[in-house]
Design a protein around this motif. Structure first.
Motif, PDB file in Angstrom:
ATOM      1  N   SER A   5      13.131  69.396 -34.294  1.00  0.00           N
ATOM      2  CA  SER A   5      12.173  68.299 -34.218  1.00  0.00           C
ATOM      3  C   SER A   5      12.346  67.387 -35.441  1.00  0.00           C
ATOM      4  CB  SER A   5      10.748  68.843 -34.159  1.00  0.00           C
ATOM      5  OG  SER A   5      10.485  69.608 -35.317  1.00  0.00           O
ATOM      6  N   PRO A   6      12.011  66.099 -35.303  1.00  0.00           N
ATOM      7  CA  PRO A   6      12.160  65.159 -36.418  1.00  0.00           C
ATOM      8  C   PRO A   6      11.286  65.548 -37.614  1.00  0.00           C
ATOM      9  CG  PRO A   6      11.634  64.008 -34.379  1.00  0.00           C
ATOM     10  CD  PRO A   6      11.535  65.451 -34.092  1.00  0.00           C
ATOM     11  N   THR A   7      11.781  65.279 -38.787  1.00  0.00           N
ATOM     12  CA  THR A   7      11.052  65.585 -40.010  1.00  0.00           C
ATOM     13  C   THR A   7      10.221  64.376 -40.409  1.00  0.00           C
ATOM     14  OG1 THR A   7      12.894  66.952 -40.733  1.00  0.00           O
ATOM     15  CG2 THR A   7      11.324  66.295 -42.415  1.00  0.00           C
ATOM     16  N   ARG A   8       8.983  64.610 -40.756  1.00  0.00           N
ATOM     17  CA  ARG A   8       8.093  63.533 -41.163  1.00  0.00           C
ATOM     18  C   ARG A   8       8.379  63.166 -42.617  1.00  0.00           C
ATOM     19  NH1 ARG A   8       2.391  61.762 -39.836  1.00  0.00           N
ATOM     20  NH2 ARG A   8       3.075  62.521 -37.832  1.00  0.00           N
ATOM     21  N   ILE A   9       8.484  61.873 -42.867  1.00  0.00           N
ATOM     22  CA  ILE A   9       8.702  61.382 -44.222  1.00  0.00           C
ATOM     23  C   ILE A   9       7.451  60.635 -44.642  1.00  0.00           C
ATOM     24  CG2 ILE A   9      10.081  59.874 -45.688  1.00  0.00           C
ATOM     25  CD1 ILE A   9      12.397  60.341 -43.768  1.00  0.00           C
ATOM     26  N   GLY A  10       6.844  61.073 -45.720  1.00  0.00           N
ATOM     27  CA  GLY A  10       5.611  60.443 -46.187  1.00  0.00           C
ATOM     28  C   GLY A  10       5.893  59.454 -47.304  1.00  0.00           C
ATOM     29  N   LEU A  11       5.228  58.323 -47.259  1.00  0.00           N
ATOM     30  CA  LEU A  11       5.357  57.310 -48.301  1.00  0.00           C
ATOM     31  C   LEU A  11       4.074  57.318 -49.113  1.00  0.00           C
ATOM     32  CD1 LEU A  11       7.081  55.018 -49.446  1.00  0.00           C
ATOM     33  CD2 LEU A  11       5.913  53.475 -47.887  1.00  0.00           C
ATOM     34  N   ARG A  12       4.218  57.620 -50.411  1.00  0.00           N
ATOM     35  CA  ARG A  12       3.048  57.723 -51.270  1.00  0.00           C
ATOM     36  C   ARG A  12       2.942  56.505 -52.167  1.00  0.00           C
ATOM     37  NH1 ARG A  12       4.435  62.913 -54.295  1.00  0.00           N
ATOM     38  NH2 ARG A  12       6.469  61.995 -53.999  1.00  0.00           N
ATOM     39  N   LEU A  13       1.801  56.328 -52.783  1.00  0.00           N
ATOM     40  CA  LEU A  13       1.570  55.223 -53.695  1.00  0.00           C
ATOM     41  C   LEU A  13       2.501  55.312 -54.903  1.00  0.00           C
ATOM     42  CD1 LEU A  13      -0.061  52.717 -54.320  1.00  0.00           C
ATOM     43  CD2 LEU A  13      -1.769  54.159 -55.415  1.00  0.00           C
ATOM     44  N   ASP A  14       2.769  56.518 -55.362  1.00  0.00           N
ATOM     45  CA  ASP A  14       3.691  56.705 -56.482  1.00  0.00           C
ATOM     46  C   ASP A  14       5.084  56.186 -56.139  1.00  0.00           C
ATOM     47  OD1 ASP A  14       1.647  57.904 -57.868  1.00  0.00           O
ATOM     48  OD2 ASP A  14       2.278  59.955 -57.347  1.00  0.00           O
ATOM     49  N   ASP A  15       5.523  56.404 -54.902  1.00  0.00           N
ATOM     50  CA  ASP A  15       6.835  55.931 -54.473  1.00  0.00           C
ATOM     51  C   ASP A  15       6.902  54.406 -54.509  1.00  0.00           C
ATOM     52  OD1 ASP A  15       7.606  58.562 -54.004  1.00  0.00           O
ATOM     53  OD2 ASP A  15       6.956  58.493 -51.897  1.00  0.00           O
TER      54      ASP A  15
END
Length: 72
Positions: A5-15
């Motif tokens: 299954s596809p992996t979720r990539i999270g975008l954070r404020l720090d990024d």
């Protein structure tokens, strides 16, 4: 081939903050490396032809000496 299954990539404020800092640093580096704009001479003199040709990248061909023996 293994399917997963596809992996979720999270975008954070720090990024986002890190990206903005890197982008600003890169722009500052480009700005410092940028050469100054061309300013024509203020004394109003004429530039030598060789300097003009060098600036535009024109390389005139040297005259080839004639062959000592003609092709027969």
């Amino acid at each position: 081939m293994i399917r997963r299954s596809p992996t979720r990539i999270g975008l954070r404020l720090d990024d986002l903050q890190e990206y903005e800092a890197m982008r600003k640093a890169l722009e500052a580096k480009k700005e410092s490396e940028r050469q100054p704009t061309f300013n024509p001479p203020s004394w109003g003199g004429k530039l030598p032809q060789s300097e003009i040709q060098e600036r535009i990248g024109y390389m005139p061909q040297q005259n080839q000496p004639a062959h000592p023996l003609p092709n027969i």
